[in-house]
Write a protein that holds these residues in place. Sequence first.
Motif: not given
Length: 84
Positions: A1-30
């Motif tokens: 079983m794999a013990k390592t995972a890779v998360i691709l979080a390098g996008g510009k977040s242009v559609r998330f929060a209107g491109g504001a300085h909020v990284h979509k990976a840090l957007g809140l769920i709850g």
Amino acid sequence: MAKTAVILAGGKSVRFAGGAHVHKALGLIGDRPILEHIFAFLGRSGIETVIVCIGVHGDLIEAYLRTRPPTDITCTPLETGIGK
């Protein structure tokens, strides 16, 4: 079983929060950022090491990760394009 995972979080977040300085990976769920939900799932799945590929606003992710308990999480710069 794999013990390592890779998360691709390098996008510009242009559609998330209107491109504001909020990284979509840090957007809140709850009351927790999306990354926290992903880390929790990965932990339950037996993943021991996580590599987060960061790009634009990656400094925000790195700053957030400094507030977490020590875990085996590595950030590496990688800017990705827009998925269309």
